[in-house]
Write a protein that holds these residues in place. Structure first.
Motif, PDB file in Angstrom:
ATOM      1  N   ILE A 104       0.879  -1.173   0.000  1.00 26.19           N
ATOM      2  CA  ILE A 104       0.000   0.000   0.000  1.00 26.19           C
ATOM      3  C   ILE A 104       0.914   1.220   0.000  1.00 26.19           C
ATOM      4  O   ILE A 104       1.911   1.264   0.721  1.00 26.19           O
ATOM      5  CB  ILE A 104      -0.995   0.002   1.181  1.00 26.19           C
ATOM      6  N   TYR A 105       0.595   2.164  -0.874  1.00 26.51           N
ATOM      7  CA  TYR A 105       1.446   3.334  -1.062  1.00 26.51           C
ATOM      8  C   TYR A 105       0.578   4.577  -1.137  1.00 26.51           C
ATOM      9  O   TYR A 105      -0.451   4.584  -1.816  1.00 26.51           O
ATOM     10  CB  TYR A 105       2.257   3.198  -2.355  1.00 26.51           C
ATOM     11  N   VAL A 106       1.015   5.628  -0.447  1.00 23.62           N
ATOM     12  CA  VAL A 106       0.393   6.951  -0.544  1.00 23.62           C
ATOM     13  C   VAL A 106       1.511   7.947  -0.833  1.00 23.62           C
ATOM     14  O   VAL A 106       2.519   7.984  -0.113  1.00 23.62           O
ATOM     15  CB  VAL A 106      -0.342   7.326   0.761  1.00 23.62           C
ATOM     16  N   HIS A 107       1.337   8.738  -1.874  1.00 20.79           N
ATOM     17  CA  HIS A 107       2.348   9.731  -2.236  1.00 20.79           C
ATOM     18  C   HIS A 107       2.554  10.703  -1.066  1.00 20.79           C
ATOM     19  O   HIS A 107       1.585  11.138  -0.441  1.00 20.79           O
ATOM     20  CB  HIS A 107       1.906  10.496  -3.489  1.00 20.79           C
ATOM     21  N   PRO A 108       3.802  11.036  -0.761  1.00 20.64           N
ATOM     22  CA  PRO A 108       4.080  11.902   0.400  1.00 20.64           C
ATOM     23  C   PRO A 108       3.348  13.247   0.373  1.00 20.64           C
ATOM     24  O   PRO A 108       3.033  13.796   1.436  1.00 20.64           O
ATOM     25  CB  PRO A 108       5.598  12.117   0.333  1.00 20.64           C
ATOM     26  N   THR A 109       3.038  13.767  -0.799  1.00 17.58           N
ATOM     27  CA  THR A 109       2.368  15.073  -0.858  1.00 17.58           C
ATOM     28  C   THR A 109       0.933  15.030  -0.346  1.00 17.58           C
ATOM     29  O   THR A 109       0.358  16.079  -0.036  1.00 17.58           O
ATOM     30  CB  THR A 109       2.366  15.632  -2.299  1.00 17.58           C
ATOM     31  N   ILE A 110       0.352  13.831  -0.263  1.00 23.18           N
ATOM     32  CA  ILE A 110      -1.018  13.725   0.262  1.00 23.18           C
ATOM     33  C   ILE A 110      -1.084  12.830   1.493  1.00 23.18           C
ATOM     34  O   ILE A 110      -2.165  12.471   1.944  1.00 23.18           O
ATOM     35  CB  ILE A 110      -2.009  13.225  -0.822  1.00 23.18           C
ATOM     36  N   GLY A 111       0.070  12.491   2.036  1.00 22.10           N
ATOM     37  CA  GLY A 111       0.125  11.630   3.213  1.00 22.10           C
ATOM     38  C   GLY A 111      -0.366  12.336   4.467  1.00 22.10           C
ATOM     39  O   GLY A 111      -0.490  13.562   4.507  1.00 22.10           O
ATOM     40  N   ARG A 112      -0.682  11.550   5.482  1.00 22.89           N
ATOM     41  CA  ARG A 112      -1.099  12.033   6.804  1.00 22.89           C
ATOM     42  C   ARG A 112      -2.447  12.763   6.756  1.00 22.89           C
ATOM     43  O   ARG A 112      -2.727  13.606   7.571  1.00 22.89           O
ATOM     44  CB  ARG A 112      -0.037  12.931   7.433  1.00 22.89           C
ATOM     45  N   ARG A 113      -3.288  12.412   5.766  1.00 26.50           N
ATOM     46  CA  ARG A 113      -4.617  13.025   5.631  1.00 26.50           C
ATOM     47  C   ARG A 113      -5.725  11.974   5.584  1.00 26.50           C
ATOM     48  O   ARG A 113      -6.838  12.277   5.189  1.00 26.50           O
ATOM     49  CB  ARG A 113      -4.691  13.862   4.355  1.00 26.50           C
ATOM     50  N   GLY A 114      -5.396  10.742   5.936  1.00 24.90           N
ATOM     51  CA  GLY A 114      -6.406   9.690   5.929  1.00 24.90           C
ATOM     52  C   GLY A 114      -6.588   8.998   4.594  1.00 24.90           C
ATOM     53  O   GLY A 114      -7.480   8.161   4.443  1.00 24.90           O
ATOM     54  N   VAL A 115      -5.747   9.313   3.615  1.00 26.04           N
ATOM     55  CA  VAL A 115      -5.878   8.714   2.281  1.00 26.04           C
ATOM     56  C   VAL A 115      -5.615   7.211   2.346  1.00 26.04           C
ATOM     57  O   VAL A 115      -6.344   6.411   1.760  1.00 26.04           O
ATOM     58  CB  VAL A 115      -4.937   9.401   1.264  1.00 26.04           C
ATOM     59  N   GLY A 116      -4.568   6.802   3.068  1.00 24.97           N
ATOM     60  CA  GLY A 116      -4.256   5.379   3.194  1.00 24.97           C
ATOM     61  C   GLY A 116      -5.375   4.609   3.877  1.00 24.97           C
ATOM     62  O   GLY A 116      -5.739   3.511   3.446  1.00 24.97           O
TER      63      GLY A 116
ATOM     64  N   SER B  40       8.326  -4.364  12.077  1.00 23.00           N
ATOM     65  CA  SER B  40       7.757  -3.835  13.325  1.00 23.00           C
ATOM     66  C   SER B  40       8.100  -2.364  13.553  1.00 23.00           C
ATOM     67  O   SER B  40       7.414  -1.695  14.323  1.00 23.00           O
ATOM     68  CB  SER B  40       8.219  -4.671  14.518  1.00 23.00           C
ATOM     69  N   ASN B  41       9.110  -1.847  12.873  1.00 27.12           N
ATOM     70  CA  ASN B  41       9.460  -0.430  13.072  1.00 27.12           C
ATOM     71  C   ASN B  41       8.762   0.497  12.071  1.00 27.12           C
ATOM     72  O   ASN B  41       9.027   1.690  12.042  1.00 27.12           O
ATOM     73  CB  ASN B  41      10.977  -0.236  13.015  1.00 27.12           C
ATOM     74  N   TRP B  42       7.837  -0.013  11.286  1.00 27.82           N
ATOM     75  CA  TRP B  42       7.055   0.827  10.358  1.00 27.82           C
ATOM     76  C   TRP B  42       5.856   1.382  11.129  1.00 27.82           C
ATOM     77  O   TRP B  42       4.717   0.953  10.969  1.00 27.82           O
ATOM     78  CB  TRP B  42       6.604   0.036   9.151  1.00 27.82           C
ATOM     79  N   ASP B  43       6.119   2.343  11.990  1.00 26.47           N
ATOM     80  CA  ASP B  43       5.128   2.834  12.941  1.00 26.47           C
ATOM     81  C   ASP B  43       3.858   3.381  12.289  1.00 26.47           C
ATOM     82  O   ASP B  43       2.750   3.095  12.747  1.00 26.47           O
ATOM     83  CB  ASP B  43       5.748   3.905  13.845  1.00 26.47           C
ATOM     84  N   VAL B  44       3.989   4.182  11.247  1.00 29.38           N
ATOM     85  CA  VAL B  44       2.812   4.795  10.620  1.00 29.38           C
ATOM     86  C   VAL B  44       1.911   3.715  10.027  1.00 29.38           C
ATOM     87  O   VAL B  44       0.693   3.711  10.228  1.00 29.38           O
ATOM     88  CB  VAL B  44       3.235   5.833   9.551  1.00 29.38           C
ATOM     89  N   SER B  45       2.506   2.782   9.305  1.00 29.02           N
ATOM     90  CA  SER B  45       1.721   1.706   8.692  1.00 29.02           C
ATOM     91  C   SER B  45       1.081   0.824   9.761  1.00 29.02           C
ATOM     92  O   SER B  45      -0.100   0.470   9.664  1.00 29.02           O
ATOM     93  CB  SER B  45       2.618   0.865   7.776  1.00 29.02           C
TER      94      SER B  45
END
Length: 182
Positions: free
Chosen positions: A117-129, A154-159
């Motif tokens: 699963i990938y979200v472009h950084p320019t639209i990340g952290r907005r609930g898109v994922g 396990s260190n992929w905290d955001v995901s």
């Protein structure tokens, strides 16, 4: 044990790194939390013409020929795009998936594996994922899938946080150790 052998073992231990891989599972019979759709993006299934752009977003980890063959075998890729480019995607397979030389994830009938699963950084952290993952889970459920597995370090905290918010639970923990970072 000889002092030389003991010294080599100590050096090897200092050079060894271990990574923990988590397998998360989601029962698709449970309600799916949904976020509002992202403004300016529309959703569709990927086609052959999209594979180069998807590959570029992944830093060309997988070749387009491999990805095309995967689509032919039944993999699906759900896209979110604006008028110019793909901004997010979720790739899923329904077949056993080789995660490492030593481990193949075996999928029972009705189960799917979220490969990427990938979200472009320019639209990340907005609930898109979360929105994309929620729509994928709804679609998979509507098409007869019962469970979705996802894997990550396990260190992929955001995901990890997003998956837990979307109702995934830790299914299995695997540890892989490397010597000399090889």
């Amino acid at each position: 044990m000889s002092p030389f052998r003991e010294s080599l073992i100590q050096i090897a231990k200092k050079m060894q790194t271990c990574e923990e891989w988590l397998e998360l599972v989601r029962d698709l019979h449970e309600p799916v939390p949904m976020r509002p759709p992202p403004e300016g993006l529309h959703m569709r299934w990927a086609e052959k013409r999209d594979l180069f752009e998807i590959s570029a977003l992944q830093w060309f980890v997988k070749e387009t020929d491999f990805m095309e063959a995967s689509l032919v075998r039944g993999d699906r890729c759900l896209l979110l795009e604006d008028s110019e480019h793909i901004r997010a995607f979720a790739w899923v397979t329904f077949l056993d998936y080789r995660l490492a030389l030593w481990y193949t994830l075996k999928l029972p009938p009705g189960w799917a594996y979220l490969v990427y699963i990938y979200v472009h950084p320019t639209i990340g952290r907005r609930g898109v994922g979360s929105y994309l993952l929620g729509k994928l889970m709804e679609t998979l459920r509507d098409q007869g899938s019962t469970h979705l597995i996802s894997g990550m370090y396990s260190n992929w905290d955001v995901s990890f946080h997003m998956h837990m918010q979307m109702g995934f639970r830790i299914h299995r923990r695997l540890t892989q150790c490397k010597v000399l970072h090889i």
